[in-house]
Design a protein around this motif. Sequence first.
Motif, PDB file in Angstrom:
ATOM      1  N   SER A  56     -64.822  20.379  29.497  1.00  0.00           N
ATOM      2  CA  SER A  56     -66.162  19.867  29.786  1.00  0.00           C
ATOM      3  C   SER A  56     -66.281  18.363  29.572  1.00  0.00           C
ATOM      4  O   SER A  56     -67.265  17.766  29.977  1.00  0.00           O
ATOM      5  CB  SER A  56     -67.201  20.584  28.908  1.00  0.00           C
ATOM      6  OG  SER A  56     -66.995  20.263  27.538  1.00  0.00           O
ATOM      7  N   LYS A  57     -65.288  17.742  28.939  1.00  0.00           N
ATOM      8  CA  LYS A  57     -65.297  16.300  28.687  1.00  0.00           C
ATOM      9  C   LYS A  57     -64.022  15.709  29.271  1.00  0.00           C
ATOM     10  O   LYS A  57     -63.114  15.298  28.545  1.00  0.00           O
ATOM     11  CB  LYS A  57     -65.364  16.007  27.179  1.00  0.00           C
ATOM     12  CG  LYS A  57     -66.471  16.724  26.433  1.00  0.00           C
ATOM     13  CD  LYS A  57     -67.818  16.123  26.734  1.00  0.00           C
ATOM     14  CE  LYS A  57     -68.952  16.838  26.042  1.00  0.00           C
ATOM     15  NZ  LYS A  57     -69.303  18.140  26.570  1.00  0.00           N
ATOM     16  N   PRO A  58     -63.904  15.641  30.599  1.00  0.00           N
ATOM     17  CA  PRO A  58     -62.638  15.248  31.233  1.00  0.00           C
ATOM     18  C   PRO A  58     -62.267  13.784  31.051  1.00  0.00           C
ATOM     19  O   PRO A  58     -61.188  13.373  31.441  1.00  0.00           O
ATOM     20  CB  PRO A  58     -62.875  15.577  32.717  1.00  0.00           C
ATOM     21  CG  PRO A  58     -64.361  15.476  32.879  1.00  0.00           C
ATOM     22  CD  PRO A  58     -64.939  15.958  31.585  1.00  0.00           C
ATOM     23  N   TYR A  59     -63.135  12.990  30.424  1.00  0.00           N
ATOM     24  CA  TYR A  59     -62.884  11.574  30.167  1.00  0.00           C
ATOM     25  C   TYR A  59     -62.336  11.338  28.761  1.00  0.00           C
ATOM     26  O   TYR A  59     -61.982  10.223  28.417  1.00  0.00           O
ATOM     27  CB  TYR A  59     -64.199  10.778  30.331  1.00  0.00           C
ATOM     28  CG  TYR A  59     -65.356  11.462  29.649  1.00  0.00           C
ATOM     29  CD1 TYR A  59     -65.549  11.361  28.273  1.00  0.00           C
ATOM     30  CD2 TYR A  59     -66.234  12.253  30.381  1.00  0.00           C
ATOM     31  CE1 TYR A  59     -66.584  12.019  27.649  1.00  0.00           C
ATOM     32  CE2 TYR A  59     -67.277  12.913  29.759  1.00  0.00           C
ATOM     33  CZ  TYR A  59     -67.454  12.797  28.395  1.00  0.00           C
ATOM     34  OH  TYR A  59     -68.466  13.458  27.763  1.00  0.00           O
TER      35      TYR A  59
ATOM     36  N   TYR B 180     -59.771  18.539  35.588  1.00  0.00           N
ATOM     37  CA  TYR B 180     -59.893  18.482  34.143  1.00  0.00           C
ATOM     38  C   TYR B 180     -59.777  17.064  33.578  1.00  0.00           C
ATOM     39  O   TYR B 180     -59.978  16.859  32.391  1.00  0.00           O
ATOM     40  CB  TYR B 180     -58.813  19.343  33.484  1.00  0.00           C
ATOM     41  CG  TYR B 180     -58.807  20.773  33.970  1.00  0.00           C
ATOM     42  CD1 TYR B 180     -59.937  21.563  33.853  1.00  0.00           C
ATOM     43  CD2 TYR B 180     -57.677  21.318  34.548  1.00  0.00           C
ATOM     44  CE1 TYR B 180     -59.943  22.871  34.305  1.00  0.00           C
ATOM     45  CE2 TYR B 180     -57.667  22.637  34.996  1.00  0.00           C
ATOM     46  CZ  TYR B 180     -58.808  23.409  34.875  1.00  0.00           C
ATOM     47  OH  TYR B 180     -58.812  24.700  35.310  1.00  0.00           O
ATOM     48  N   VAL B 181     -59.416  16.099  34.402  1.00  0.00           N
ATOM     49  CA  VAL B 181     -59.223  14.711  33.955  1.00  0.00           C
ATOM     50  C   VAL B 181     -59.961  13.791  34.907  1.00  0.00           C
ATOM     51  O   VAL B 181     -59.562  13.633  36.061  1.00  0.00           O
ATOM     52  CB  VAL B 181     -57.717  14.341  33.921  1.00  0.00           C
ATOM     53  CG1 VAL B 181     -57.532  12.889  33.484  1.00  0.00           C
ATOM     54  CG2 VAL B 181     -56.944  15.284  33.002  1.00  0.00           C
ATOM     55  N   LYS B 182     -61.066  13.202  34.423  1.00  0.00           N
ATOM     56  CA  LYS B 182     -61.887  12.327  35.259  1.00  0.00           C
ATOM     57  C   LYS B 182     -62.401  11.169  34.420  1.00  0.00           C
ATOM     58  O   LYS B 182     -62.829  11.362  33.283  1.00  0.00           O
ATOM     59  CB  LYS B 182     -63.085  13.087  35.827  1.00  0.00           C
ATOM     60  CG  LYS B 182     -62.708  14.203  36.772  1.00  0.00           C
ATOM     61  CD  LYS B 182     -63.931  14.937  37.268  1.00  0.00           C
ATOM     62  CE  LYS B 182     -63.503  16.106  38.126  1.00  0.00           C
ATOM     63  NZ  LYS B 182     -64.575  17.042  38.385  1.00  0.00           N
ATOM     64  N   PRO B 183     -62.404   9.952  34.982  1.00  0.00           N
ATOM     65  CA  PRO B 183     -62.945   8.799  34.251  1.00  0.00           C
ATOM     66  C   PRO B 183     -64.459   8.894  34.063  1.00  0.00           C
ATOM     67  O   PRO B 183     -65.145   9.564  34.822  1.00  0.00           O
ATOM     68  CB  PRO B 183     -62.597   7.605  35.149  1.00  0.00           C
ATOM     69  CG  PRO B 183     -61.559   8.105  36.086  1.00  0.00           C
ATOM     70  CD  PRO B 183     -61.801   9.568  36.251  1.00  0.00           C
TER      71      PRO B 183
ATOM     72  N   GLU C 172     -68.092  18.352  19.596  1.00  0.00           N
ATOM     73  CA  GLU C 172     -69.142  17.442  20.027  1.00  0.00           C
ATOM     74  C   GLU C 172     -70.365  17.592  19.137  1.00  0.00           C
ATOM     75  O   GLU C 172     -70.547  18.612  18.480  1.00  0.00           O
ATOM     76  CB  GLU C 172     -69.512  17.682  21.484  1.00  0.00           C
ATOM     77  CG  GLU C 172     -70.046  19.073  21.767  1.00  0.00           C
ATOM     78  CD  GLU C 172     -70.224  19.312  23.248  1.00  0.00           C
ATOM     79  OE1 GLU C 172     -71.378  19.223  23.716  1.00  0.00           O
ATOM     80  OE2 GLU C 172     -69.216  19.591  23.931  1.00  0.00           O
ATOM     81  N   GLY C 173     -71.157  16.562  19.109  1.00  0.00           N
ATOM     82  CA  GLY C 173     -72.381  16.572  18.328  1.00  0.00           C
ATOM     83  C   GLY C 173     -73.411  15.670  18.984  1.00  0.00           C
ATOM     84  O   GLY C 173     -73.162  15.072  20.031  1.00  0.00           O
ATOM     85  N   THR C 174     -74.566  15.587  18.345  1.00  0.00           N
ATOM     86  CA  THR C 174     -75.675  14.780  18.870  1.00  0.00           C
ATOM     87  C   THR C 174     -76.135  13.809  17.791  1.00  0.00           C
ATOM     88  O   THR C 174     -76.340  14.211  16.647  1.00  0.00           O
ATOM     89  CB  THR C 174     -76.849  15.695  19.272  1.00  0.00           C
ATOM     90  OG1 THR C 174     -76.390  16.651  20.222  1.00  0.00           O
ATOM     91  CG2 THR C 174     -77.973  14.880  19.888  1.00  0.00           C
ATOM     92  N   GLU C 175     -76.264  12.555  18.158  1.00  0.00           N
ATOM     93  CA  GLU C 175     -76.807  11.551  17.245  1.00  0.00           C
ATOM     94  C   GLU C 175     -77.990  10.862  17.921  1.00  0.00           C
ATOM     95  O   GLU C 175     -78.109  10.896  19.143  1.00  0.00           O
ATOM     96  CB  GLU C 175     -75.727  10.529  16.874  1.00  0.00           C
ATOM     97  CG  GLU C 175     -74.509  11.185  16.252  1.00  0.00           C
ATOM     98  CD  GLU C 175     -73.819  10.349  15.205  1.00  0.00           C
ATOM     99  OE1 GLU C 175     -74.330   9.281  14.829  1.00  0.00           O
ATOM    100  OE2 GLU C 175     -72.745  10.776  14.744  1.00  0.00           O
ATOM    101  N   ARG C 176     -78.851  10.250  17.126  1.00  0.00           N
ATOM    102  CA  ARG C 176     -80.005   9.520  17.664  1.00  0.00           C
ATOM    103  C   ARG C 176     -79.879   8.048  17.298  1.00  0.00           C
ATOM    104  O   ARG C 176     -79.504   7.715  16.188  1.00  0.00           O
ATOM    105  CB  ARG C 176     -81.314  10.066  17.104  1.00  0.00           C
ATOM    106  CG  ARG C 176     -81.661  11.428  17.650  1.00  0.00           C
ATOM    107  CD  ARG C 176     -83.105  11.791  17.352  1.00  0.00           C
ATOM    108  NE  ARG C 176     -83.379  13.132  17.822  1.00  0.00           N
ATOM    109  CZ  ARG C 176     -83.782  13.420  19.047  1.00  0.00           C
ATOM    110  NH1 ARG C 176     -83.963  12.463  19.917  1.00  0.00           N
ATOM    111  NH2 ARG C 176     -84.012  14.665  19.414  1.00  0.00           N
ATOM    112  N   THR C 177     -80.209   7.199  18.254  1.00  0.00           N
ATOM    113  CA  THR C 177     -80.135   5.758  17.997  1.00  0.00           C
ATOM    114  C   THR C 177     -81.250   5.345  17.040  1.00  0.00           C
ATOM    115  O   THR C 177     -82.336   5.925  17.023  1.00  0.00           O
ATOM    116  CB  THR C 177     -80.229   4.959  19.310  1.00  0.00           C
ATOM    117  OG1 THR C 177     -81.435   5.313  20.003  1.00  0.00           O
ATOM    118  CG2 THR C 177     -79.028   5.207  20.208  1.00  0.00           C
TER     119      THR C 177
END
Length: 188
Positions: A20-23, A58-61, A97-102
Amino acid sequence: LQPCASGSSIVGGKVSKPHSKPYMASLQYQEKHSCGGILIRKDFVLTALQNNATKNKYVKPLDLPKKAKSVSDKLKCLVAGWGKTGPSEPDSKVLKEGTERTLPITDCEKIWGDHFKSQQMICTTFNKKDGGICQGDSGGPLICKKKLQGITAFTASGHCDNTLYPHVFTNISYFLPWIKKMIYDYFS
């Protein structure tokens, strides 16, 4: 390839769905994960690889920002990496993966003082339920509104799960001219 600067891993959060994160890139030293990287072209990873990536499903910039601009406060952003799952825990064997807030820049300036260069960095916080960065996640992405905004830089050593210490990311848009020059110089 030399080891990466110490930085961070995902504390809490969840295991990323495979592919899901090909970059995402894992930069390894002596067959062990050292830090993350972000594929921005088939031949360029932010934090350096010598060989072209083989693009496939599976591999994308991940695209760079188009122009320099500041990141607003209270944005919900995605982070990902293979780093530690807690201050005294081992590196993760799977991409998490996780979530952060600015946060406002002033929150980081209070804690980090001279280590925090306000125009060059993005300040974030997290809650344990959503997960956040820890040592070993350095070089990974900060993605806000589906756009690459930052590169994981650092958090408090041994305290990556302590919300009193904001997490710090390099602001990619600030370095766009330098990144573009490096790519141009490398391939010219």
